[in-house]
Write a protein that holds these residues in place. Structure first.
Motif, short mmCIF file in Angstrom:
data_model
loop_
_atom_site.label_atom_id
_atom_site.label_comp_id
_atom_site.label_asym_id
_atom_site.label_seq_id
_atom_site.Cartn_x
_atom_site.Cartn_y
_atom_site.Cartn_z
N ARG A 49 32.67 50.09 23.10
CA ARG A 49 32.96 48.82 22.44
C ARG A 49 34.46 48.65 22.30
NH1 ARG A 49 29.40 51.34 19.33
NH2 ARG A 49 27.23 50.68 19.56
N TYR A 50 34.89 47.39 22.38
CA TYR A 50 36.27 47.05 22.04
C TYR A 50 36.19 46.08 20.87
CZ TYR A 50 37.70 48.91 26.56
OH TYR A 50 37.94 49.71 27.64
N GLY A 51 36.44 46.55 19.68
CA GLY A 51 36.27 45.67 18.52
C GLY A 51 34.85 45.14 18.52
N VAL A 106 31.04 44.38 23.24
CA VAL A 106 30.33 45.52 23.81
C VAL A 106 30.61 45.53 25.30
CG1 VAL A 106 28.11 46.63 24.11
CG2 VAL A 106 28.55 45.26 22.07
N ALA A 107 31.48 46.42 25.74
CA ALA A 107 31.83 46.45 27.16
C ALA A 107 30.77 47.18 27.97
CB ALA A 107 33.20 47.11 27.35
N LEU A 108 30.17 48.23 27.38
CA LEU A 108 29.09 48.96 28.04
C LEU A 108 28.06 49.35 27.00
CD1 LEU A 108 31.07 51.51 30.27
CD2 LEU A 108 29.83 49.49 31.08
N GLY A 140 28.92 43.55 39.78
CA GLY A 140 28.79 42.83 38.53
C GLY A 140 29.85 41.75 38.47
N ALA A 141 29.55 40.70 37.70
CA ALA A 141 30.50 39.60 37.56
C ALA A 141 31.75 40.10 36.84
CB ALA A 141 29.85 38.46 36.79
N ASN A 142 32.77 39.27 36.79
CA ASN A 142 33.97 39.60 36.02
C ASN A 142 33.58 39.89 34.57
OD1 ASN A 142 35.97 39.19 38.00
ND2 ASN A 142 35.73 36.98 37.75
N GLY A 143 34.13 40.94 34.02
CA GLY A 143 33.89 41.24 32.61
C GLY A 143 32.56 41.93 32.35
N SER A 144 31.85 42.35 33.42
CA SER A 144 30.55 42.97 33.20
C SER A 144 30.67 44.45 32.84
CB SER A 144 29.68 42.80 34.45
OG SER A 144 30.31 43.38 35.56
N GLY A 145 31.87 45.02 32.97
CA GLY A 145 32.07 46.40 32.53
C GLY A 145 32.37 47.40 33.63
N LYS A 146 32.59 46.91 34.86
CA LYS A 146 32.81 47.82 36.00
C LYS A 146 34.05 48.69 35.81
CE LYS A 146 33.20 44.40 38.89
NZ LYS A 146 33.15 43.30 37.92
N SER A 147 35.16 48.05 35.43
CA SER A 147 36.39 48.83 35.27
C SER A 147 36.30 49.78 34.09
CB SER A 147 37.60 47.90 35.09
OG SER A 147 37.84 47.19 36.28
N THR A 148 35.64 49.33 33.05
CA THR A 148 35.47 50.20 31.88
C THR A 148 34.68 51.45 32.27
OG1 THR A 148 35.50 48.25 30.44
CG2 THR A 148 34.62 50.29 29.51
N LEU A 149 33.58 51.25 33.01
CA LEU A 149 32.78 52.39 33.44
C LEU A 149 33.60 53.30 34.37
CD1 LEU A 149 30.10 53.89 33.43
CD2 LEU A 149 29.32 52.42 35.30
N ALA A 197 41.48 37.24 18.11
CA ALA A 197 42.67 36.60 18.67
C ALA A 197 42.28 35.62 19.77
CB ALA A 197 43.63 37.66 19.21
N ARG A 198 41.23 35.93 20.53
CA ARG A 198 40.74 35.01 21.55
C ARG A 198 40.41 33.67 20.96
NH1 ARG A 198 36.81 37.68 26.07
NH2 ARG A 198 38.09 39.53 26.15
N LYS A 199 39.68 33.71 19.87
CA LYS A 199 39.27 32.48 19.21
C LYS A 199 40.51 31.71 18.75
CE LYS A 199 36.62 30.93 15.19
NZ LYS A 199 37.54 30.80 14.07
N1 LIG Z 1 41.37 47.25 26.56
C1 LIG Z 1 40.47 46.32 26.25
N2 LIG Z 1 40.49 45.72 25.03
C2 LIG Z 1 39.56 44.81 24.69
N3 LIG Z 1 38.57 44.40 25.50
C3 LIG Z 1 38.50 44.94 26.72
C4 LIG Z 1 39.44 45.93 27.16
N4 LIG Z 1 39.12 46.30 28.41
C5 LIG Z 1 38.03 45.57 28.75
N5 LIG Z 1 37.66 44.77 27.73
C6 LIG Z 1 36.50 43.86 27.72
O1 LIG Z 1 35.36 44.57 28.14
C7 LIG Z 1 34.56 43.80 28.99
C8 LIG Z 1 34.40 44.50 30.32
O2 LIG Z 1 35.65 44.49 31.00
P1 LIG Z 1 35.87 45.21 32.41
O3 LIG Z 1 35.32 46.59 32.34
O4 LIG Z 1 37.31 45.08 32.75
O5 LIG Z 1 34.99 44.32 33.37
P2 LIG Z 1 35.00 44.20 34.97
O6 LIG Z 1 35.82 45.30 35.54
O7 LIG Z 1 33.56 44.27 35.35
O8 LIG Z 1 35.57 42.84 35.27
C9 LIG Z 1 35.24 42.43 29.07
O9 LIG Z 1 34.64 41.59 28.12
C10 LIG Z 1 36.66 42.74 28.73
O10 LIG Z 1 37.31 41.61 28.19
#
Ligand SMILES: Nc1ncnc2c1ncn2[C@@H]1O[C@H](COP(=O)(O)OP(=O)(O)O)[C@@H](O)[C@H]1O
Ligand SMILES: [Mg+2]
Length: 524
Positions: free
Chosen positions: A13-15, A18-20, A37-46, A457-459
């Motif tokens: 989670r980020y705040g 829920v990223a994953l 996965g679409a943008n923001g689906s959690g690929k980079s986080t994983l 902050a997004r809001k």
């Molecule tokens: N460092 C971070 N701080 C806050 N939110 C993040 C951070 N990194 C990723 N997120 C959020 O986590 C979710 C997954 O992001 P990410 O893993 O980058 O997706 P993808 O690589 O599939 O596009 C998104 O909603 C993104 O905004």
């Protein structure tokens, strides 16, 4: 056979985001696993969790059946895991060849860095991806594509057992993609296990043995890849509309969207009547071309409207915004501002015309990091004063205090250097300067304004954007997160290979329509 790499119930989670959520995957020896996965689906986080660059909130990792310490890059590297990040992290002042070995310096006898050998090895690796390198050029001077290739070479230099490639091809030209595909094939045949992330189905089809699909941080589906990939199924999983295994996610999606963006609401729209639609567009663009990626985009945006741009990385959206703002040359096309033709030539000229950009990279284009909040907010205004020296201290101070209060910029003192603010608050400063009444913002352009910014902050950032739209600005916003665009925009255009392939509004503005268009499909 035992998997080489196992991720078991990974949650991050980020705040409030829920990223994953409880994601489990297995990677077999010599397998190429596509992570979609679409943008923001959690690929980079994983990916970054698998590589130890990011610590999960829950879940276990195992390599060859042995537990791997989470959140430790050193442990991951010792276990033979290497990653090429989506956004290359190179040392800009060091030469190309040194970057390839950064963190894994080749040591000769006596542990001195064997520079000649390292340089030679780096050259061979890079040449295998693309011929003709200047190995001594500073990495910061390279094009985005070349930086990506250096990032890839850097991961290959570690000769890993498990290689993670996070959107390695997004920035590459066709020939470079082909070399990389060949390389992946060779590595896999020698037993390297690979996680490959890409939005291009042809690439996935060419190299992957199996794919897993993420949707909103959850595993939405998995399939083996034989000759062809069932693209419709993959897209359905991505958009959260896939039947079968994904049905549970559909069920939970309303709730899940709320978790991801609790407070983003449709800001605008109600006031836009058909009368507005008939009015002269604030900005109209025809046949816009810039560089190799923007290849003929047409669209209009009206006064007070928030127009969203959706696009996968590298489909021309950044070029589009940069060109409209005068930061890069428009090769072809026509722009009209309230009916008057206008050729963007420089940022200064476009700001004069009322076309203002909140750039993608706020550190490089947006802020004077060492300067104060006050300086950064007032700077554009000061540039606009014909007689800046006559600017009275009190009026500047009043403007600055007003913006800080309205945008809720969290700072102890407006003389605090911008560098010390959080990312979200830095971004509010970039947006806040356009609230200066001396700048008449007619078209506000925003390039992924909430990247790396927390939900609250997004809001607040979108509230600031709403203020400008209410004041009569036309807003064009690109965001990599589709859910965010759906939440804040009146209308959406989707870019695919540099052209507008869909214009969505009303009931058509939903995640599955956008996802289809992102892949160049007309909506089912
Ligand atoms: N460092 C971070 N701080 C806050 N939110 C993040 C951070 N990194 C990723 N997120 C959020 O986590 C979710 C997954 O992001 P990410 O893993 O980058 O997706 P993808 O690589 O599939 O596009 C998104 O909603 C993104 O905004
Ligand atoms: Mg990513």
């Amino acid at each position: 056979m035992m998997p080489i790499l196992t991720a078991d119930q990974i949650t991050k989670r980020y705040g409030g985001v829920v990223a994953l959520e409880s994601v489990s995957i297995e990677l077999n020896v010599g397998e190429v696993l596509g992570l979609l996965g679409a943008n923001g689906s959690g690929k980079s986080t994983l990916s970054s969790i698998l590589a130890g660059d990011n610590r999960p909130d829950a879940g276990l990792l195992r390599v060859g059946g042995v537990d791997l310490e989470p959140g430790s890059p050193a442990a991951a590297r010792a276990a033979g895991i290497a990653i090429a990040h989506q956004h290359p992290g190179l040392a800009p002042d060091l030469p190309v060849w040194e970057n390839v070995h950064l963190g894994a310096e080749i040591c000769g006898p006596g542990k001195f860095l064997n520079r000649a050998l390292a340089r030679k090895k780096a050259g061979e690796l890079l040449e295998s991806l693309r011929p003709h390198w200047d190995l001594d050029a500073p990495a910061g001077k390279l094009t985005a594509a070349d930086q990506q290739l250096v990032e890839i070479a850097k991961s290959l230099a570690l000769e890993p057992r498990v290689l993670i490639l996070d959107e390695p091809t997004a920035a590459l030209a066709a020939a470079e993609v082909e070399s990389l595909m060949r390389k992946i094939g060779v590595l896999a045949s020698h037993g390297t296990s690979i996680v490959f992330i890409s939005h291009r189905m042809a690439e996935v089809e060419a190299v992957c043995d199996r794919v897993v699909v993420l949707c909103n941080g959850r595993l939405a589906g998995e399939m083996a890849v034989s000759e062809r990939i069932d693209e419709a199924q993959v897209i359905a999983w991505m958009g959260g509309t896939g039947g079968g295994a994904a049905a549970a996610h559909v069920h939970e999606r309303g709730h899940q969207t709320e978790v991801r963006a609790p407070s983003l609401q449709r800001l605008r729209g109600a006031h836009l009547t058909t009368g507005d639609a008939a009015a002269e567009p604030a900005l109209s663009a025809r046949g816009l071309q810039a560089g190799t990626r923007l290849r003929g985009a047409d669209f209009d945006v009206r006064q007070g409207e928030i127009l969203g741009i959706a696009g996968l990385q590298g489909h021309g959206q950044e070029e589009l915004l940069d060109a409209l703002a005068g930061y890069r040359k428009l090769d072809e096309g026509h722009v009209k501002l309230y009916g008057a033709p206008l050729i963007p030539r420089s940022p200064r000229q476009m700001i004069d015309a009322g076309v203002c950009l909140v750039p993608n990279d706020r550190h490089r284009q947006g802020l004077w990091l060492e300067q104060s909040v006050e300086f950064n907010l007032a700077q554009v205004g000061v540039n606009f004063e014909k007689h800046a020296w006559r600017l009275r201290r009190v009026s500047k101070r009043r403007f600055v205090d007003d913006v800080v209060a309205r945008l809720r910029i969290k700072t102890s003192d407006v003389r605090q250097p911008v560098r010390t603010l959080s990312g979200g608050n830095q971004q509010k400063v970039v947006i806040g300067r356009w609230l200066d009444a001396r700048v008449n913002v007619r078209v506000l352009l925003l390039s992924d304004p909430t990247k790396g910014v927390d939900v609250i902050a997004r809001k607040e950032i979108y509230e600031a954007v709403g203020l400008l739209a209410d004041a009569g600005a036309a807003v064009i916003v690109y965001a990599s997160d589709t859910a965010e665009l759906l939440a804040v925009c009146d209308r959406l255009i989707v870019l695919y290979e540099g052209r507008v392939v869909a214009q969505l509004e009303g009931n058509d503005m939903n995640e599955s329509q956008v996802t289809s268009a992102l892949f160049g499909r007309s909506a089912a």
